[in-house]
Design a protein around this motif. Structure first.
Motif, PDB file in Angstrom:
ATOM      1  N   PHE A 154       1.170  -1.114   0.139  1.00 29.71           N
ATOM      2  CA  PHE A 154       0.013  -0.112   0.045  1.00 29.71           C
ATOM      3  C   PHE A 154       1.066   1.141  -0.034  1.00 29.71           C
ATOM      4  O   PHE A 154       0.848   2.167   0.838  1.00 29.71           O
ATOM      5  CB  PHE A 154      -0.875  -0.122   1.193  1.00 29.71           C
ATOM      6  N   ARG A 156       2.681   4.699  -1.389  1.00 27.57           N
ATOM      7  CA  ARG A 156       2.247   5.876  -2.452  1.00 27.57           C
ATOM      8  C   ARG A 156       3.728   6.488  -2.581  1.00 27.57           C
ATOM      9  O   ARG A 156       4.640   6.216  -1.767  1.00 27.57           O
ATOM     10  CB  ARG A 156       1.690   7.035  -1.334  1.00 27.57           C
ATOM     11  N   GLU A 157       3.881   6.764  -3.896  1.00 29.06           N
ATOM     12  CA  GLU A 157       5.101   7.396  -4.380  1.00 29.06           C
ATOM     13  C   GLU A 157       5.174   8.737  -3.607  1.00 29.06           C
ATOM     14  O   GLU A 157       4.326   9.267  -3.205  1.00 29.06           O
ATOM     15  CB  GLU A 157       4.890   7.604  -5.875  1.00 29.06           C
ATOM     16  N   ILE A 218     -12.038  10.750  -4.816  1.00 24.42           N
ATOM     17  CA  ILE A 218     -11.231  11.962  -5.521  1.00 24.42           C
ATOM     18  C   ILE A 218     -12.492  12.327  -6.644  1.00 24.42           C
ATOM     19  O   ILE A 218     -12.526  13.322  -6.706  1.00 24.42           O
ATOM     20  CB  ILE A 218     -10.136  11.414  -6.342  1.00 24.42           C
ATOM     21  N   PHE A 252      -8.144  12.370   0.739  1.00 27.82           N
ATOM     22  CA  PHE A 252      -8.556  12.132  -0.260  1.00 27.82           C
ATOM     23  C   PHE A 252      -9.588  12.803  -0.835  1.00 27.82           C
ATOM     24  O   PHE A 252     -10.632  12.139  -1.403  1.00 27.82           O
ATOM     25  CB  PHE A 252      -8.601  10.759  -0.541  1.00 27.82           C
ATOM     26  N   LEU A 253     -10.041  14.086  -0.415  1.00 25.74           N
ATOM     27  CA  LEU A 253     -11.126  14.778  -0.691  1.00 25.74           C
ATOM     28  C   LEU A 253     -10.706  16.214  -1.222  1.00 25.74           C
ATOM     29  O   LEU A 253     -11.311  17.279  -1.233  1.00 25.74           O
ATOM     30  CB  LEU A 253     -11.954  15.243   0.632  1.00 25.74           C
ATOM     31  N   PHE A 259      -6.887  11.982 -10.186  1.00 21.67           N
ATOM     32  CA  PHE A 259      -5.769  11.133  -9.865  1.00 21.67           C
ATOM     33  C   PHE A 259      -5.021  10.526 -11.285  1.00 21.67           C
ATOM     34  O   PHE A 259      -5.711  10.159 -12.299  1.00 21.67           O
ATOM     35  CB  PHE A 259      -6.480   9.646  -9.110  1.00 21.67           C
ATOM     36  N   CYS A 263      -0.954   3.742 -10.561  1.00 19.13           N
ATOM     37  CA  CYS A 263      -1.689   2.802  -9.766  1.00 19.13           C
ATOM     38  C   CYS A 263      -3.040   3.094  -9.891  1.00 19.13           C
ATOM     39  O   CYS A 263      -3.914   2.091 -10.280  1.00 19.13           O
ATOM     40  CB  CYS A 263      -1.068   2.595  -8.489  1.00 19.13           C
ATOM     41  N   LEU A 264      -3.666   4.235  -9.143  1.00 20.31           N
ATOM     42  CA  LEU A 264      -5.076   4.416  -9.154  1.00 20.31           C
ATOM     43  C   LEU A 264      -5.903   4.065 -10.594  1.00 20.31           C
ATOM     44  O   LEU A 264      -6.617   3.265 -10.630  1.00 20.31           O
ATOM     45  CB  LEU A 264      -5.457   5.588  -8.708  1.00 20.31           C
ATOM     46  N   PHE A 322       2.730  13.442 -11.484  1.00 22.17           N
ATOM     47  CA  PHE A 322       1.041  13.315 -11.158  1.00 22.17           C
ATOM     48  C   PHE A 322       0.942  13.392  -9.832  1.00 22.17           C
ATOM     49  O   PHE A 322      -0.120  13.672  -9.525  1.00 22.17           O
ATOM     50  CB  PHE A 322       0.883  11.557 -11.551  1.00 22.17           C
ATOM     51  N   LYS A 323       2.002  13.989  -9.035  1.00 25.93           N
ATOM     52  CA  LYS A 323       1.696  14.276  -7.640  1.00 25.93           C
ATOM     53  C   LYS A 323       2.988  14.974  -7.165  1.00 25.93           C
ATOM     54  O   LYS A 323       4.097  14.689  -7.560  1.00 25.93           O
ATOM     55  CB  LYS A 323       1.042  13.273  -6.829  1.00 25.93           C
ATOM     56  N   ARG A 415      -4.996  22.574  -9.075  1.00 27.07           N
ATOM     57  CA  ARG A 415      -4.816  21.741  -7.696  1.00 27.07           C
ATOM     58  C   ARG A 415      -5.345  22.986  -6.552  1.00 27.07           C
ATOM     59  O   ARG A 415      -4.972  22.317  -5.453  1.00 27.07           O
ATOM     60  CB  ARG A 415      -3.352  21.529  -7.668  1.00 27.07           C
TER      61      ARG A 415
END
Ligand code: UDX
Length: 449
Positions: A154, A156-157, A218, A252-253, A259, A263-264, A322-323, A415
């Motif tokens: 699980f 996250r990058e 999201i 995540f709101l 996203f 992955c997602l 991407f983030k 963003r």
């Protein structure tokens, strides 16, 4: 006493898993087919951008607990547990491409010598373990006992090392007591968090469900942000207030460009296919995809509203990853925004703290597309500034300095990094996603040419 572990695949999941398990005292042999990657990692040079990774890599190479090789035999001979951390990229039809998983299964089969536990760590569709088991059995026959288990990551990058060493929970999917106890021996001594022990297929589905739910949150808030625009309401106020409900939570709101990542998007489409292949209606998840895909169009519509004609307009682009805190551009909104504006004849000046070189491989510089070394450089002489990634450094930009550099003071914020009032007070026309529509058009104080 550490266990002997083999890791197939040294991408994001495999490399982080290797260095962290070595750090916890286990002896890890990590395999990658690419000799250049093996050479780089063996020299202590990480092949991905992850906070905390370089130190762990160097430290565990020095202790001798970690080594990298292209030879699968090396890992199999030494290991009691072998982790599959290879890629499961999306196919054109949305299903996961399991070719790399099958290849490892075929590699392992002839190398079995005594009991081995083969563990899926990559995110795979439910029932993949059955296929791995079937493949190995078919090729290795019955003389060598083995089990296939699931232990999804699980990570996250950008926070993968922390996520591995301080997980919310560990999920073990095992269908034999031997597999169960081996994985509990591996994790119980080092972790205080809940350890879920369940069937293999349940563990596989837990992972896909987790990512699909994160994606759903999201897209849900992005759907609400579209309504907020029509009502002149700020979605960040709605989200933060809704998130105060302990059953919902505030994570995540964040509305915005949606996203991306490796992955997602792929795990969502893979779960959709698993469900549809099993005759289950998951049209709701199709909507999650559609809402997400439409975010780039929403942003570009605002760019056109702000600039009217795009041709020959100088546009600064802040953020292409991407983030934040990663150099990864897979599934990033920039992969939609950059070609569309470039194709419309805009003159793009792109800056990202880490991901610029990765985008440059796809979109090399030309007379209408250059890469800047800072946000201010990207904004110089720009008719508008687009924010596509919420890197922390953009939050502290000097808006006054930014305005003095730009030809027209326009920010289109994908963003929702800034407070509208703050940016307007600095003299900008500020567009964002879900912060009301009509209140953001500020007539420039001077005529700009
Ligand atoms: C995700 C899952 O979080 C992780 O548990 C899983 O193991 C791998 O996939 P990652 O892909 O690294 O991790 O990124 P994540 O931090 O989840 O962000 C995914 C995307 O959602 C990013 O593009 C981010 O910008 C976006 N996002 C995130 C939002 O748009 N809004 C949010 O509120 C949160």
């Amino acid at each position: 006493m550490g266990l002997k572990l083999g890791i197939f695949g040294t991408g994001y999941a495999g490399l982080v898993t290797s260095v962290c398990l070595a750090q916890l005292g286990h002896t890890v042999t990590a395999i990658d087919k690419d000799p250049d990657i093996v050479a780089s990692l063996s020299d202590g040079r990480p092949t991905i951008h992850e906070p905390g990774l370089p130190e762990l890599l160097t430290n565990n190479l020095q202790t001798g607990r970690l080594r990298f090789t292209t030879q699968a035999e090396d890992a199999m001979a030494a290991a009691e547990i072998v982790f599959l951390c290879v890629g499961t990229p999306p196919r054109a039809d949305g299903r996961a491409d399991l070719a790399q998983v099958e290849e490892v299964a075929r590699t392992i089969a002839p190398l079995l010598d005594g009991y081995k536990l083969i563990v899926e760590k990559s995110t795979v569709p439910a029932r993949t373990a059955d296929w791995i088991d079937w493949t190995i059995r078919r090729l290795a026959g019955r003389e060598h006992p083995f089990d296939v288990a699931s232990n999804p990551e699980f990570l996250r990058e950008g926070s993968a090392v922390r996520d591995f060493l301080q997980p919310d929970r560990i999920v073990i999917g095992a269908d034999s007591s031997r597999a169960r106890s081996l994985l509990l021996d591996l994790y119980e001594p080092s972790f205080e968090c809940p350890i879920v022990v369940t069937s293999v297929t349940t563990a596989e589905l837990i992972k896909q469900t987790a990512n699909a739910f994160l994606a759903t949150r999201i897209s849900f808030i992005n759907m609400i942000s579209d309504l907020c625009e029509k009502l002149g309401v700020d979605v960040t106020t709605v989200a933060s207030s809704v998130g105060l409900d302990s059953r919902i939570g505030g994570h995540f709101l964040s509305a915005g460009l949606g996203f991306g990542g490796s992955c997602l998007p792929k795990d969502l489409s893979s779960l959709i296919k698993v469900a549809e292949d099993n005759g289950v209606d998951v049209s709701m998840l199709r909507d999650v995809e559609h809402i997400n895909t439409a975010r780039v169009d929403r942003l570009l519509a605002k760019v056109e509203r702000a600039l009217w004609v795009l041709r020959d307009k100088v546009i600064g682009i802040l953020g292409v990853a991407f983030k934040p805190d990663t150099d990864d551009i897979r599934g990033a909104p920039s992969l939609g925004v950059v070609p569309r504006l470039h194709g419309a004849g805009s003159i793009l000046r792109i800056y990202d703290p880490a991901a610029g070189p990765n985008l440059q491989r796809l979109y090399p510089p030309d007379d209408r597309l250059t890469y800047a070394n800072s946000a201010l450089e990207a904004a110089r002489d720009a008719h508008a500034l687009l924010i596509l990634t919420d890197w922390n450094e953009f939050r502290s930009l000097d808006l006054g300095q930014l305005r003095s550099l730009m030809r027209t003071p326009i920010i289109v914020d994908g963003r929702n990094l800034f407070e509208p009032a703050q940016v307007q007070a600095a003299g900008f026309e500020y567009y964002s996603l879900g912060r009301g529509e009509a209140t953001l058009r500020v007539e420039p104080k001077r005529v700009y040419v």
